[in-house]
Design a protein around this motif. Structure first.
Motif, mmCIF file in Angstrom:
data_model
loop_
_atom_site.group_PDB
_atom_site.id
_atom_site.type_symbol
_atom_site.label_atom_id
_atom_site.label_comp_id
_atom_site.label_asym_id
_atom_site.label_seq_id
_atom_site.Cartn_x
_atom_site.Cartn_y
_atom_site.Cartn_z
ATOM 1 N N ASP A 75 23.754 94.295 63.359
ATOM 2 C CA ASP A 75 24.142 94.633 61.992
ATOM 3 C C ASP A 75 24.478 96.116 61.836
ATOM 4 O OD1 ASP A 75 23.844 92.031 61.172
ATOM 5 O OD2 ASP A 75 21.856 92.319 60.285
ATOM 6 N N LEU A 76 23.813 96.966 62.625
ATOM 7 C CA LEU A 76 24.073 98.405 62.574
ATOM 8 C C LEU A 76 25.361 98.789 63.304
ATOM 9 C CD1 LEU A 76 20.481 99.834 63.179
ATOM 10 C CD2 LEU A 76 21.813 99.964 61.055
ATOM 11 N N GLY A 77 25.878 97.886 64.140
ATOM 12 C CA GLY A 77 27.126 98.166 64.845
ATOM 13 C C GLY A 77 26.986 98.487 66.310
ATOM 14 N N LEU A 78 25.800 98.274 66.890
ATOM 15 C CA LEU A 78 25.631 98.429 68.340
ATOM 16 C C LEU A 78 25.818 97.048 68.955
ATOM 17 C CD1 LEU A 78 22.849 100.457 70.177
ATOM 18 C CD2 LEU A 78 23.914 98.426 71.132
ATOM 19 N N ILE A 79 26.897 96.876 69.681
ATOM 20 C CA ILE A 79 27.287 95.555 70.183
ATOM 21 C C ILE A 79 27.408 95.598 71.703
ATOM 22 C CG2 ILE A 79 29.118 93.819 70.165
ATOM 23 C CD1 ILE A 79 29.502 94.428 67.212
ATOM 24 N N ARG A 94 39.435 80.747 70.186
ATOM 25 C CA ARG A 94 39.321 81.176 68.787
ATOM 26 C C ARG A 94 37.880 81.033 68.287
ATOM 27 N NH1 ARG A 94 42.859 81.795 64.211
ATOM 28 N NH2 ARG A 94 44.598 81.465 65.657
ATOM 29 N N GLU A 95 37.232 79.930 68.616
ATOM 30 C CA GLU A 95 35.855 79.716 68.165
ATOM 31 C C GLU A 95 34.917 80.773 68.755
ATOM 32 O OE1 GLU A 95 35.990 74.846 67.531
ATOM 33 O OE2 GLU A 95 35.490 75.707 69.487
ATOM 34 N N ASN A 96 35.104 81.112 70.022
ATOM 35 C CA ASN A 96 34.310 82.175 70.626
ATOM 36 C C ASN A 96 34.500 83.491 69.893
ATOM 37 O OD1 ASN A 96 32.816 81.905 73.547
ATOM 38 N ND2 ASN A 96 34.336 80.284 73.288
ATOM 39 N N LEU A 97 35.744 83.800 69.561
ATOM 40 C CA LEU A 97 36.033 85.055 68.864
ATOM 41 C C LEU A 97 35.413 85.067 67.466
ATOM 42 C CD1 LEU A 97 39.744 85.605 69.942
ATOM 43 C CD2 LEU A 97 37.747 86.875 70.738
ATOM 44 N N VAL A 98 35.537 83.963 66.763
ATOM 45 C CA VAL A 98 34.982 83.893 65.409
ATOM 46 C C VAL A 98 33.476 84.132 65.433
ATOM 47 C CG1 VAL A 98 34.484 82.281 63.521
ATOM 48 C CG2 VAL A 98 36.811 82.489 64.416
ATOM 49 N N LEU A 99 32.789 83.643 66.464
ATOM 50 C CA LEU A 99 31.350 83.860 66.567
ATOM 51 C C LEU A 99 31.004 85.350 66.663
ATOM 52 C CD1 LEU A 99 30.061 81.019 68.913
ATOM 53 C CD2 LEU A 99 29.490 81.388 66.513
ATOM 54 N N ALA A 105 30.955 92.138 59.946
ATOM 55 C CA ALA A 105 32.400 92.184 59.676
ATOM 56 C C ALA A 105 32.988 90.816 59.357
ATOM 57 C CB ALA A 105 33.142 92.819 60.860
ATOM 58 N N ARG A 106 32.181 89.935 58.790
ATOM 59 C CA ARG A 106 32.680 88.599 58.470
ATOM 60 C C ARG A 106 33.845 88.661 57.480
ATOM 61 N NH1 ARG A 106 28.270 84.079 56.972
ATOM 62 N NH2 ARG A 106 27.368 85.067 58.828
ATOM 63 N N GLY A 107 33.779 89.586 56.551
ATOM 64 C CA GLY A 107 34.835 89.696 55.555
ATOM 65 C C GLY A 107 36.172 90.149 56.119
ATOM 66 N N ASN A 108 36.147 90.784 57.297
ATOM 67 C CA ASN A 108 37.378 91.266 57.940
ATOM 68 C C ASN A 108 37.782 90.371 59.104
ATOM 69 O OD1 ASN A 108 37.380 93.474 56.203
ATOM 70 N ND2 ASN A 108 36.205 94.748 57.616
ATOM 71 N N GLY A 150 33.089 92.185 65.857
ATOM 72 C CA GLY A 150 32.004 92.688 65.023
ATOM 73 C C GLY A 150 32.177 94.134 64.597
ATOM 74 N N GLU A 151 33.346 94.709 64.825
ATOM 75 C CA GLU A 151 33.621 96.106 64.461
ATOM 76 C C GLU A 151 32.526 97.046 64.982
ATOM 77 O OE1 GLU A 151 34.321 96.438 60.267
ATOM 78 O OE2 GLU A 151 36.091 95.140 60.318
ATOM 79 N N PRO A 152 32.382 97.128 66.288
ATOM 80 C CA PRO A 152 31.303 97.955 66.846
ATOM 81 C C PRO A 152 31.502 99.435 66.547
ATOM 82 C CG PRO A 152 32.827 97.260 68.571
ATOM 83 C CD PRO A 152 33.191 96.499 67.337
#
Length: 233
Positions: A75-79, A94-99, A105-108, A150-152
């Motif tokens: 959640d803090l952005g460390l991925i 696509r399903e892997n990417l969506v996960l 970053a669900r909204g983006n 996840g916008e790391p």
């Protein structure tokens, strides 16, 4: 961005990491290098909250994350993109990417999915294909793309060149340069010493649970001790 101080960790009664101290600054590539079994993956798992620290402190973006859950750390952005890709083979690309945007970053999601497809055109071509049928290089692209969803703020790459052909290894390091050029901080954990030193600004050489050498990557690349240990020179 990331600060590790006196980190001790292991499994059961076995101590693997023996007092590690390091930093990663915003927008920087830092390499953590070493052969198999020296503690690289254990370090990644501690930073990701999967393995608990026995002692020491980890701070990320100003917050203490020692003992935090993996979910809170994401959640803090460390991925963390793990060694061996760890994709879901029976799900589509696509399903892997969506996960990758499940926690963050669900909204983006739509915009980030398009960004990943622009970065990895082959994934766009295979977006409805089962991930387990991809080549090794494509699976590595998918694992990194999932991390990018996840916008790391800091992306940990664990052995991204492992098992790839020499041509794909070169492409992988070019990709790391491009991602960093866009401002992404990267912690590159690798056995591929010289190519990692070529892309990193600083590096830490891990041996038997301690950092035996650390400093500017260009200086370490010329260090006689490192060249003897890894290049036989």
């Amino acid at each position: 961005m990331l600060s590790v101080e006196g980190l001790v960790a292991g499994y059961g009664g076995t101590e693997i990491l023996r007092g590690l101290t390091m930093t990663v600054e915003p927008g920087e590539i830092v390499a953590v290098l070493g052969s198999n079994g020296v503690g690289k993956t254990t370090l990644n798992k501690v930073l990701s909250g999967i393995v608990p620290a026995g002692a020491g402190q980890v701070r990320f973006a100003g917050e203490v994350i020692t003992g935090a859950s993996p979910q809170a750390i994401v959640d803090l952005g460390l991925i963390h993109v793990p060694e061996g890709r760890k994709i879901f083979p029976n799900m589509t690309v696509r399903e892997n990417l969506v996960l990758g945007s499940y926690r963050r970053a669900r909204g983006n999601r739509a915009a980030n999915l398009e960004r990943v497809f622009e970065t990895f055109p082959r994934l766009r071509e295979r977006d409805r294909q089962s991930a387990g049928t991809l080549s090794g290089g494509e699976q590595q692209m998918l694992a990194i793309g999932r991390g990018l969803m996840g916008e790391p703020r800091l992306l940990i790459l664990d052995e991204p060149s492992l098992g790839l052909s020499p041509l794909l290894v070169e492409e992988m390091f070019q990709l790391i340069r491009r991602l960093n050029a866009d401002g992404l901080a990267i912690m590159l954990v690798e056995q591929n010493v010289m190519q990692s030193l070529d892309v990193a600004s600083r590096a830490f050489i891990l041996e038997n649970g301690i950092f035996a050498l650390h400093g500017q990557a260009s200086e370490l690349a010329a260090a006689p001790d490192l060249r003897r240990a890894y290049l036989g020179m």
